[in-house]
Enzyme design. Structure first.
Site, PDB file in Angstrom:
ATOM      1  N   GLU A  70     -41.278  24.484  44.126  1.00 34.44           N
ATOM      2  CA  GLU A  70     -41.647  24.312  45.541  1.00 34.44           C
ATOM      3  C   GLU A  70     -40.800  25.244  46.394  1.00 34.44           C
ATOM      4  O   GLU A  70     -39.695  25.597  46.005  1.00 34.44           O
ATOM      5  CB  GLU A  70     -41.328  22.872  46.011  1.00 34.44           C
ATOM      6  CG  GLU A  70     -41.995  21.794  45.217  1.00 34.44           C
ATOM      7  CD  GLU A  70     -41.441  20.405  45.564  1.00 34.44           C
ATOM      8  OE1 GLU A  70     -40.588  20.279  46.472  1.00 34.44           O
ATOM      9  OE2 GLU A  70     -41.881  19.453  44.898  1.00 34.44           O
ATOM     10  N   LYS A 102     -38.104  26.044  49.156  1.00 38.06           N
ATOM     11  CA  LYS A 102     -37.011  25.261  49.746  1.00 38.06           C
ATOM     12  C   LYS A 102     -37.032  25.509  51.247  1.00 38.06           C
ATOM     13  O   LYS A 102     -36.705  26.601  51.723  1.00 38.06           O
ATOM     14  CB  LYS A 102     -35.668  25.674  49.153  1.00 38.06           C
ATOM     15  CG  LYS A 102     -34.538  24.774  49.638  1.00 38.06           C
ATOM     16  CD  LYS A 102     -33.278  24.975  48.826  1.00 38.06           C
ATOM     17  CE  LYS A 102     -32.262  23.878  49.093  1.00 38.06           C
ATOM     18  NZ  LYS A 102     -31.854  23.770  50.491  1.00 38.06           N
ATOM     19  N   ASP A 155     -36.226  25.427  55.168  1.00 37.55           N
ATOM     20  CA  ASP A 155     -34.963  25.492  55.898  1.00 37.55           C
ATOM     21  C   ASP A 155     -35.075  24.705  57.199  1.00 37.55           C
ATOM     22  O   ASP A 155     -35.277  25.252  58.269  1.00 37.55           O
ATOM     23  CB  ASP A 155     -34.619  26.957  56.180  1.00 37.55           C
ATOM     24  CG  ASP A 155     -33.147  27.128  56.470  1.00 37.55           C
ATOM     25  OD1 ASP A 155     -32.393  26.143  56.319  1.00 37.55           O
ATOM     26  OD2 ASP A 155     -32.751  28.245  56.839  1.00 37.55           O
ATOM     27  N   TYR A 166     -41.747  16.236  50.429  1.00 32.22           N
ATOM     28  CA  TYR A 166     -41.512  16.747  49.071  1.00 32.22           C
ATOM     29  C   TYR A 166     -41.038  15.692  48.076  1.00 32.22           C
ATOM     30  O   TYR A 166     -40.637  16.030  46.972  1.00 32.22           O
ATOM     31  CB  TYR A 166     -40.544  17.927  49.082  1.00 32.22           C
ATOM     32  CG  TYR A 166     -39.244  17.669  49.816  1.00 32.22           C
ATOM     33  CD1 TYR A 166     -38.345  16.712  49.371  1.00 32.22           C
ATOM     34  CD2 TYR A 166     -38.924  18.407  50.953  1.00 32.22           C
ATOM     35  CE1 TYR A 166     -37.173  16.473  50.040  1.00 32.22           C
ATOM     36  CE2 TYR A 166     -37.744  18.181  51.636  1.00 32.22           C
ATOM     37  CZ  TYR A 166     -36.877  17.216  51.179  1.00 32.22           C
ATOM     38  OH  TYR A 166     -35.702  16.980  51.850  1.00 32.22           O
ATOM     39  N   LYS A 187     -31.498  29.767  45.302  1.00 33.92           N
ATOM     40  CA  LYS A 187     -31.417  30.247  46.679  1.00 33.92           C
ATOM     41  C   LYS A 187     -31.722  31.737  46.773  1.00 33.92           C
ATOM     42  O   LYS A 187     -31.337  32.512  45.911  1.00 33.92           O
ATOM     43  CB  LYS A 187     -30.000  30.002  47.239  1.00 33.92           C
ATOM     44  CG  LYS A 187     -29.575  28.543  47.239  1.00 33.92           C
ATOM     45  CD  LYS A 187     -30.212  27.743  48.345  1.00 33.92           C
ATOM     46  CE  LYS A 187     -29.502  27.925  49.665  1.00 33.92           C
ATOM     47  NZ  LYS A 187     -28.301  27.121  49.819  1.00 33.92           N
ATOM     48  N   CYS A 194     -20.724  61.570  76.087  1.00 35.52           N
ATOM     49  CA  CYS A 194     -21.365  61.508  74.777  1.00 35.52           C
ATOM     50  C   CYS A 194     -20.321  61.726  73.678  1.00 35.52           C
ATOM     51  O   CYS A 194     -19.591  62.714  73.719  1.00 35.52           O
ATOM     52  CB  CYS A 194     -22.446  62.585  74.698  1.00 35.52           C
ATOM     53  SG  CYS A 194     -23.116  62.796  73.030  1.00 35.52           S
ATOM     54  N   CYS A 251     -20.938  65.273  71.944  1.00 35.94           N
ATOM     55  CA  CYS A 251     -20.813  66.589  72.583  1.00 35.94           C
ATOM     56  C   CYS A 251     -20.012  66.560  73.874  1.00 35.94           C
ATOM     57  O   CYS A 251     -19.784  67.602  74.479  1.00 35.94           O
ATOM     58  CB  CYS A 251     -22.194  67.195  72.834  1.00 35.94           C
ATOM     59  SG  CYS A 251     -23.088  66.434  74.193  1.00 35.94           S
ATOM     60  N   CYS A 303     -27.398  60.710  76.550  1.00 39.03           N
ATOM     61  CA  CYS A 303     -26.577  61.906  76.687  1.00 39.03           C
ATOM     62  C   CYS A 303     -27.372  62.923  77.484  1.00 39.03           C
ATOM     63  O   CYS A 303     -28.575  63.067  77.298  1.00 39.03           O
ATOM     64  CB  CYS A 303     -26.267  62.442  75.293  1.00 39.03           C
ATOM     65  SG  CYS A 303     -25.697  64.149  75.300  1.00 39.03           S
ATOM     66  N   CYS A 324     -26.066  69.234  72.543  1.00 37.32           N
ATOM     67  CA  CYS A 324     -25.599  68.100  71.744  1.00 37.32           C
ATOM     68  C   CYS A 324     -26.056  68.213  70.287  1.00 37.32           C
ATOM     69  O   CYS A 324     -27.245  68.346  70.010  1.00 37.32           O
ATOM     70  CB  CYS A 324     -26.139  66.815  72.359  1.00 37.32           C
ATOM     71  SG  CYS A 324     -25.588  65.345  71.503  1.00 37.32           S
TER      72      CYS A 324
HETATM   73  S1  IVH Z   1     -35.656  17.716  46.991  1.00 37.55           S
HETATM   74  C1  IVH Z   1     -33.188  14.971  44.823  1.00 37.55           C
HETATM   75  N1  IVH Z   1     -37.302  19.584  47.772  1.00 37.55           N
HETATM   76  O1  IVH Z   1     -32.679  20.835  50.489  1.00 37.55           O
HETATM   77  C2  IVH Z   1     -33.972  15.906  45.604  1.00 37.55           C
HETATM   78  N2  IVH Z   1     -35.283  19.289  48.962  1.00 37.55           N
HETATM   79  O2  IVH Z   1     -30.108  21.022  49.161  1.00 37.55           O
HETATM   80  C3  IVH Z   1     -33.382  16.285  46.874  1.00 37.55           C
HETATM   81  N3  IVH Z   1     -35.004  20.790  50.858  1.00 37.55           N
HETATM   82  O3  IVH Z   1     -31.457  17.740  51.577  1.00 37.55           O
HETATM   83  C4  IVH Z   1     -34.223  17.064  47.740  1.00 37.55           C
HETATM   84  N4  IVH Z   1     -36.921  21.843  50.630  1.00 37.55           N
HETATM   85  O4  IVH Z   1     -33.150  18.954  53.034  1.00 37.55           O
HETATM   86  C5  IVH Z   1     -36.123  18.981  47.978  1.00 37.55           C
HETATM   87  N5  IVH Z   1     -38.870  21.199  48.386  1.00 37.55           N
HETATM   88  C6  IVH Z   1     -37.697  20.580  48.580  1.00 37.55           C
HETATM   89  C7  IVH Z   1     -36.845  20.929  49.649  1.00 37.55           C
HETATM   90  C8  IVH Z   1     -35.622  20.262  49.789  1.00 37.55           C
HETATM   91  C9  IVH Z   1     -35.822  21.736  51.348  1.00 37.55           C
HETATM   92  C10 IVH Z   1     -33.684  20.468  51.395  1.00 37.55           C
HETATM   93  C11 IVH Z   1     -33.478  19.009  51.677  1.00 37.55           C
HETATM   94  C12 IVH Z   1     -32.300  18.609  50.879  1.00 37.55           C
HETATM   95  C13 IVH Z   1     -31.633  19.908  50.621  1.00 37.55           C
HETATM   96  C14 IVH Z   1     -30.827  19.848  49.339  1.00 37.55           C
END
Ligand code: IVH
Length: 668
Positions: A111, A113, A115, A223, A312, A406, A409, A424, A430
């Site tokens: 999945e 991740k 932010d 998620y 990451k 400048c 020059c 300039c 220049c």
């Molecule tokens: S699973 C045990 N799935 O990442 C599972 N977390 O570093 C725990 N996060 O606190 C979380 N996308 O805020 C999971 N697809 C995803 C996620 C995700 C973002 C964040 C979440 C968690 C943090 C952990």
């Protein structure tokens, strides 16, 4: 149908459309119709307030501000994830998983991740009863009133057969487009802007006044689950995600079941490549063992599951020290402040320089030498300094001051009104502007040196045969023949073309100097008004402003240009090399041939636009007016003249056709 039934039907209908719109991204009806349904429901509810329930779609906003958030204990703790930063880390993770399970193949769900901020939503009998932040993992802040305002969070789950208790875990975030719009709105209202979508989402979700949260463009991706009661769980995480979606909860479209390491890596690369086009920030991907049975067998170590890991992306932001601010001169003379940084690894590379954009940006962000600064490097874009950490500012941090000369020059710099760029003024001399200045000088509308194209100019400069335009006139065929693809004949032709260019007009010469904002028409105007270069070079601001086509900015540019000794030296050398033009003194200043005459232009001309005709007439001293009167000396009439033509004939004003006009203009 009784009122209660009608209300319930409307609510179901609205919830269905919410789902289509926010979860499936496939609306079935236009917004106006949706608004209509919502208004109908509001009307019924206001007549029967006793029938209002907390899960009604009309009840998202309206809660009063809080003094402080309460606390909610998570029945099952909200865990964090272990991190991987390389393929080797992922291989090691997979090895640990397979060894513990004593299995060769383990399916995972991959999945994005997200932010944003982790939240836990609790549904009891399908109704949203609370929302909480992650907090320390065991308990978080009670943000129920706020999550209720997020349109993609259902107040009631869809369908029947939902668990009696369902804790859903997900990430609340702000889309990039929503973030940009919010910052623009904040700026307009003179309020503080947010550094990035994550901070904006955090600030919005942790508002004590839910009405503020309601105005922020927040959304959720779910998620996972926490507590689930009275429900037969599916066997796989991937199936659970599907169920969440069917209950009306929003799940990312990007998840995928992957079966081995190479599929894991492939997924990572694909998502990373997509990163810039997604409308939300992600900072990596998450792999989760798909089978719940295997998850349970793997268990946890200190707050993080053994069955999941986050891979990451290289961080896009990092902190470092701003060691100095240097000024870089661009090829057109623009001065850009560049941050010299203590080397820092960000976005997958070591960064030592970053752009600070311009003087105003530095002042606005209050960035000083010595500061700890946030550096951002996203995708292919040039790294930039985002902000400075005020709380870490050393006492001796130095505020930025723009240079007055400048750095390449030594010429003066100029910043025109209404512009943020500093430039300039030593264009002819220049080193940073060398190539551009020579290319412009040789171009068709300037001294028109045939055969001296861009590539050749690059070579001449790189071979150090030419460092300014005057050097062109001392080039010989032997020197030219050293260059790539330059035969005897072309060398001879070029020497001849350079020689031929010596005979020119003052207007072309002025244009060729490349003074900022002095285009062809202005150059012509200047030539005709001053007649002599030396007069123009010494002209006062007042004298310049009296020239048609010259405003305060152009006047300032001209004066700054001729004030530079280096530019004057190059001009003197050009004249010594034999560059010359016909003296136009007879036309200059008092002697302009059309001085005191007023013209009006109408109809369409073939050889030039009306604006060009106007500039040419003005250059000869004429006034050009918009309407015909008895004081008009001549009406320049092209094709399809309008009412001005009739008026001019009735007043006996002389009619000048295009041919006559050209004769007048060519009197030069
Ligand atoms: S699973 C045990 N799935 O990442 C599972 N977390 O570093 C725990 N996060 O606190 C979380 N996308 O805020 C999971 N697809 C995803 C996620 C995700 C973002 C964040 C979440 C968690 C943090 C952990």
């Amino acid at each position: 149908m009784d009122i209660r039934e009608r209300i319930n039907k409307l609510r179901d209908e609205i919830n269905k459309h919410n789902y289509q719109y926010y979860v499936l991204d496939a609306p079935l009806i236009p917004d106006v119709e949706y608004d209509h349904l919502l208004r109908d429901l509001q009307a019924l509810e206001s007549k029967h307030p006793e029938l209002i329930t907390a899960d009604s779609p009309t009840q998202r906003v309206g809660a009063e501000p809080l003094a402080a958030f309460g606390t909610i204990r998570h029945e099952l703790p909200m865990l964090s994830l272990g991190n991987a930063f390389s393929e080797d880390d992922i291989i090691a993770f997979h090895r640990r998983v397979t060894e513990r399970l004593n299995a060769t193949e383990v399916p995972y769900v991959a999945e994005p991740k997200l932010d944003g901020l982790a939240v836990s939503l609790r549904y009891e009998n399908g109704i949203l009863v609370s929302g909480a932040t992650r907090g320390d993992g065991n308990s978080g802040e009670d943000i129920t009133r706020n999550v209720r305002t997020i349109p993609s969070i259902p107040l009631r789950l869809l369908g029947t057969g939902t668990p009696s208790v369902l804790e859903v875990r997900g990430e609340v975030y702000m889309s990039r487009s929503g973030f940009a719009a919010l910052n623009q709105r904040q700026r307009k209202q003179g309020e503080k802007t947010f550094v990035n979508p994550r901070n904006a989402a955090a600030g919005s979700l942790r508002q004590l006044d839910p009405k503020v949260t309601a105005q922020r463009p927040l959304a959720i991706f779910c998620y996972g689950v926490g507590v689930v009661q009275d429900y037969l769980m599916p066997q796989r995480h991937s199936e659970m995600l599907m169920r969440l979606k069917n209950w009306g909860l929003r799940v990312s479209e990007e998840y995928r079941v992957v079966n081995n390491i190479s599929e894991c890596i492939k997924y990572y690369n694909e998502i990373e490549a997509k990163r810039d086009i997604l409308d939300y920030d992600i900072d990596g991907v998450v792999y989760k063992v798909d089978l719940f049975q295997q998850q349970d067998a793997l268990g946890f170590v200190s707050r993080a599951p053994r069955w999941a890991i986050a891979y990451k992306f290289p961080a896009q932001e990092a902190l470092t020290t701003l060691q100095a601010i240097d000024i870089q001169v661009g090829r057109t003379g623009a001065l850009t402040p560049v941050a010299r940084l203590k080397p820092v690894f960000v976005g997958g590379a070591t960064i030592t320089n970053a752009t600070l954009h311009n003087e105003d940006e530095i002042q606005r962000k209050d960035i000083r030498v010595g500061d700890t600064v946030v550096i951002r490097r996203a995708g292919d874009v040039i790294p930039e300094v985002v902000s400075a950490l005020r709380e870490r500012r050393p006492a001796d941090a130095v505020p930025f001051e723009m240079v007055t000369a400048c750095p390449d020059c030594g010429s003066d710099v100029i910043r025109n009104k209404g512009e943020s760029v500093v430039r300039c003024t030593g264009g002819l001399y220049c080193p940073a502007q060398r190539k551009e200045a020579i290319k412009h000088f040789a171009s068709r509308k300037a001294l028109d040196i045939e055969g001296l194209g861009d590539k050749l100019v690059d070579q001449l400069v790189e071979h150090q045969l030419v460092s300014n335009v005057a050097d062109l006139y001392s080039l010989n065929r032997d020197q030219l023949m050293e260059l790539e693809r330059m035969g005897e004949k072309s060398a001879d032709n070029l020497v001849k073309a350079i020689n031929d260019s010596k005979s020119t007009t003052l207007a072309r010469f002025l244009y060729a100097l490349g003074i900022r904002e002095v285009g062809e028409a202005t150059a012509l105007s200047l030539a005709r008004n001053f007649g002599q270069l030396s007069t123009l070079m010494e002209a006062s601001e007042e004298a310049l402003l009296s020239v048609p086509d010259v405003g305060p900015v152009v006047a300032a540019n001209i004066r700054a240009f001729f004030r530079q000794d280096h530019n004057r030296e190059v001009i003197e050398r050009l004249e010594n090399e034999g560059v010359h033009w016909q003296d136009l003194t007879e036309f200059s200043q008092q002697n302009l041939p059309l001085k005191g005459k007023t013209f009006v232009i109408t109809g369409k001309l073939d050889a030039m636009t009306r604006d060009e005709a106007k500039a040419c007439l003005q250059a000869l001293g004429a006034k050009v007016s918009g309407s015909v009167s008895s004081k008009t000396d001549g009406l320049v009439a092209g094709h399809d003249p309008g009412s001005k033509y009739t008026r001019a004939t009735s007043l006996g004003v002389e009619i000048i056709d295009e041919k006559n006009l050209l004769t007048i203009l060519n009197k030069e």
